[in-house]
Design an enzyme around this catalytic site. Structure first.
Site, PDB file in Angstrom:
ATOM      1  N   GLU A  40       0.888  -1.156   0.000  1.00 52.10           N
ATOM      2  CA  GLU A  40       0.000   0.000   0.000  1.00 52.10           C
ATOM      3  C   GLU A  40       0.928   1.209   0.000  1.00 52.10           C
ATOM      4  O   GLU A  40       1.864   1.279   0.810  1.00 52.10           O
ATOM      5  CB  GLU A  40      -0.862   0.040   1.279  1.00 52.10           C
ATOM      6  CG  GLU A  40      -1.828   1.222   1.238  1.00 52.10           C
ATOM      7  CD  GLU A  40      -2.578   1.462   2.549  1.00 52.10           C
ATOM      8  OE1 GLU A  40      -2.216   0.895   3.580  1.00 52.10           O
ATOM      9  OE2 GLU A  40      -3.554   2.247   2.511  1.00 52.10           O
ATOM     10  N   ARG A 265       5.426 -12.506   9.556  1.00 53.95           N
ATOM     11  CA  ARG A 265       6.180 -11.312   9.194  1.00 53.95           C
ATOM     12  C   ARG A 265       7.488 -11.282   9.973  1.00 53.95           C
ATOM     13  O   ARG A 265       7.635 -11.917  11.011  1.00 53.95           O
ATOM     14  CB  ARG A 265       5.356 -10.070   9.481  1.00 53.95           C
ATOM     15  CG  ARG A 265       5.034  -9.915  10.954  1.00 53.95           C
ATOM     16  CD  ARG A 265       4.498  -8.521  11.338  1.00 53.95           C
ATOM     17  NE  ARG A 265       4.436  -7.586  10.263  1.00 53.95           N
ATOM     18  CZ  ARG A 265       3.294  -7.028   9.832  1.00 53.95           C
ATOM     19  NH1 ARG A 265       2.145  -7.356  10.393  1.00 53.95           N
ATOM     20  NH2 ARG A 265       3.314  -6.143   8.880  1.00 53.95           N
ATOM     21  N   LYS A 275       4.685   0.420  10.077  1.00 56.91           N
ATOM     22  CA  LYS A 275       4.644   1.678   9.335  1.00 56.91           C
ATOM     23  C   LYS A 275       4.196   2.818  10.223  1.00 56.91           C
ATOM     24  O   LYS A 275       4.668   3.940  10.093  1.00 56.91           O
ATOM     25  CB  LYS A 275       3.691   1.538   8.143  1.00 56.91           C
ATOM     26  CG  LYS A 275       4.297   0.845   6.955  1.00 56.91           C
ATOM     27  CD  LYS A 275       3.410   1.085   5.747  1.00 56.91           C
ATOM     28  CE  LYS A 275       3.821   0.197   4.583  1.00 56.91           C
ATOM     29  NZ  LYS A 275       2.848   0.271   3.482  1.00 56.91           N
TER      30      LYS A 275
END
Length: 568
Positions: A40, A265, A275
């Site tokens: 994104e 992850r 983020k």
RNA sequence: UGGGGCGUCGUCAAGUGGUAAGACACGGGAUUUUGGUUCCCGCAUGCGGAGGUUCGAAUCCUCCCGCCCCAGCCA
């Protein structure tokens, strides 16, 4: 048997490789392997994304397939073109290529809209007038089922009309959403009539003002995968609960159905990889920007002097599994040193200079000493390093009171100056007031030129040096972990990750002295400052008049370890 | 206490019924004009726990314990 079967395994086995091998064997997708990396564009890519990039592009490469770059740009309120550009630069830097396969979920907005209409016609989606608060209320809880929205049984015609008017901008944000009609009592909350379109009267970085309704991730992602003919849709663990929904949309729409596979992850010790937190560090000025050399972003690592090869090796070596884990940052540094050791040319630089006058050396003589550029790569050849009567050595390479096993310079002690001569310390000059050692007087053995004593006598240590009159001044930035806590995400009572910021993560040394050849140092080239570490010219702040180097990573320092141990 | 996952060395991680790979870290030694590199050696009688099945279990069964994720009109 075809080529794919005989090709050697490119890496150690892991569950996703196994799945792909199995799918190839059973011809599940006609022998195709087609993945995608779907960021994104709402922030810079970090080392965690690198794991995903290497996985997706790597797997495609390994099995003769393809990997698309696709932006998941369904939420225009958070996304910006700046990020799109940065993401492309980072993926390229890592060494991957998507050819002409750069896509955006927004490329599919028209089709997505039509698929939503199809769902409505099938009686599988409806426009709901509940407020956001009410929707939450109706959703129920983890342990209690939700209840049906009063708008759940609107007619297909009414839904079609309402949805069309949503698209036409007739309704305010938050007043209506299109929802999938699944099961409000489902134990998986994602299946309790999730929203698939919401009203957002905002400008989109690609579609402009064409739309005022935007699809949700769950709806857009699977359909995008389907449109692109993706075979293996690899994502992280938190989407595991979304898989039934991913499957539901594709099944209802009866379109090509890729398989979603989830993996854990990456987490790295001493760093944050979210983020939100990285954005906060940037916004609050805790770092100089997304590309601050202390940031775990690819832009930060690049500026710091990391090589894409080191990161790719790291991504391969850490493996792929489903259990939560925290990888030791030391492993990343190991991969880095391993790569830099092979490619960085050696050079001498003194970070904290201490002047040494060699009293029996001719006043105006300058000798050109032969130095090997890279012992790991003979093809790099040799260079000449100027030597003269007055030189700088590292402050830490002299001790007035040498501890046990200290092999360097001390009063009366002899050491070798790398590629030059043996010198013996004869006098120590101190500042009258502070008592600080400001200069050393030494004598050299003319017979030891090049660093070899004809009488075969041994010297314990070899230290680096720079001729004062040939030295190139520079600023050097030393970096340490941004956080001093091994897991900064583990926020104790009343604290946040910011409380674990390491106040000494950046140390700037102003008066460094480099060997003459470094006057031609170029951005993007790694150097090993002998006995110190790997360094590179800072790509942003360095100027010809004001050289600035970044320490990429220090060399392993066994002596420091020994010294620390004896102090404890 | 609903659902979905996961528990193998300090940290990652192979292993899928035949008797615990590898890497990093750590410790020891050799070589070395970088206390770097390289090279040797050591490092889980043990696989979250307890039972059970089996000639044989990290792998199969049962129960238990622990950790992670989910109640955005974020992705």
């Amino acid at each position: 048997m075809n080529e794919k079967d005989t090709a050697p395994a490119a890496g150690p086995p892991h569950f996703i490789r196994n799945i792909i091998r199995e799918d190839l064997k059973t011809n599940k997708y006609g022998g195709r392997v087609h993945t995608r990396f779907p960021p994104e564009p709402n922030g810079y890519l970090h080392i965690g994304h690198a794991k995903s990039i290497c996985l997706n592009f790597g797997l495609a490469e390994e099995f003769g397939g393809l990997c698309n770059l696709r932006y998941d740009d369904t939420n225009p309120t958070k996304e910006e073109v700046e990020y799109v550009d940065a993401i492309e630069a980072d993926v390229r830097w890592l060494g991957f290529d998507w050819d002409d396969r750069k896509f955006y979920a927004s490329d599919y907005f028209d089709q997505l809209y039509q698929f939503a209409v199809q769902l409505i016609k099938k009686g599988k989606a409806y426009v709901c007038d509940l407020s956001p608060d009410d929707i939450r209320e109706y959703r129920g809880t983890l342990t209690q089922p939700g209840k049906n929205s009063p708008y759940r049984d609107r007619s297909v015609e009414e839904n079609l009309d309402l949805f069309e008017r949503m698209r036409a901008g007739k309704f305010a944000e938050g007043s209506r959403v299109l929802r999938a009609k699944i099961d409000m009592a489902a134990p998986n909350l994602n299946m309790r009539d999730p929203a698939i379109y919401r009203v957002k009267k905002v400008h989109h970085h690609r579609t402009g003002d064409k739309w005022c309704i935007y699809p949700m991730y769950d709806f857009a992602h699977g359909i995008s995968d389907s449109i692109e003919g993706i075979t293996h849709s690899i994502c992280t663990l938190e989407f595991e609960d979304h898989r039934p929904l991913y499957d539901w949309f594709l099944d209802q729409l009866e379109i090509y159905h890729p398989q979603q596979i989830e993996f854990a992850r990456l987490n790295l010790s001493y760093t944050v990889l979210s983020k939100r937190k990285l954005l906060q560090l940037v916004r609050e000025g805790r770092v100089s920007g997304w590309d601050d050399p202390r940031m775990p972003t690819l832009a930060g690592f690049r500026r710091r002097g990391y090589t894409p090869e080191a990161i790719r090796t790291f991504a391969e070596i850490i493996g792929v599994a489903k259990r939560d884990s925290v990888v030791d940052i030391a492993l990343l540094e190991h991969c880095l040193r391993e790569d830099l050791n092979k490619r960085a040319n050696r050079v001498m630089a003194v970070l904290r200079p201490l002047k040494v006058v060699i009293e029996n050396y001719p006043d105006d003589l300058v000798e050109e000493m032969d130095a090997i550029n890279n012992p790991e790569d003979p093809a790099q050849g040799k260079r000449k390093v100027p030597f003269s009567k007055t030189i700088y050595i590292e402050k830490d390479d002299f001790r007035e009171m040498p501890p046990r096993h200290y092999h360097r310079l001390a009063p009366g002690q002899e050491v070798r100056l790398r590629y030059a001569y043996f010198i013996t310390c004869t006098d120590v000059i101190k500042d009258k007031n502070s008592g600080e050692v400001v200069e050393l007087r030494c004598t050299y053995d003319p017979a030891s030129r090049g660093g070899w004593a004809p009488d075969g006598r041994k010297v314990k240590g070899t230290i680096h040096w720079v001729s004062v009159k040939h030295a190139v001044p520079a600023t050097v930035r030393l970096y340490d972990q941004l956080f001093s806590k091994d897991d900064p995400n583990d926020e104790e009572e009343g604290k946040t990750f910011l409380d674990y910021l390491n106040p000494n993560s950046l140390q700037e040394l102003k008066n460094c002295q480099l060997e003459a050849s470094l006057s031609k140092a170029k951005v993007g080239v790694p150097y090993q400052f002998e006995r110190l570490g790997y360094f590179c010219v800072d790509s942003i702040d360095s100027k010809p008049s004001d050289f600035i180097f970044n320490r990429t990573v220090a060399l392993r320092d066994t002596w420091a370890k020994i010294e620390k141990k004896t102090q404890d």
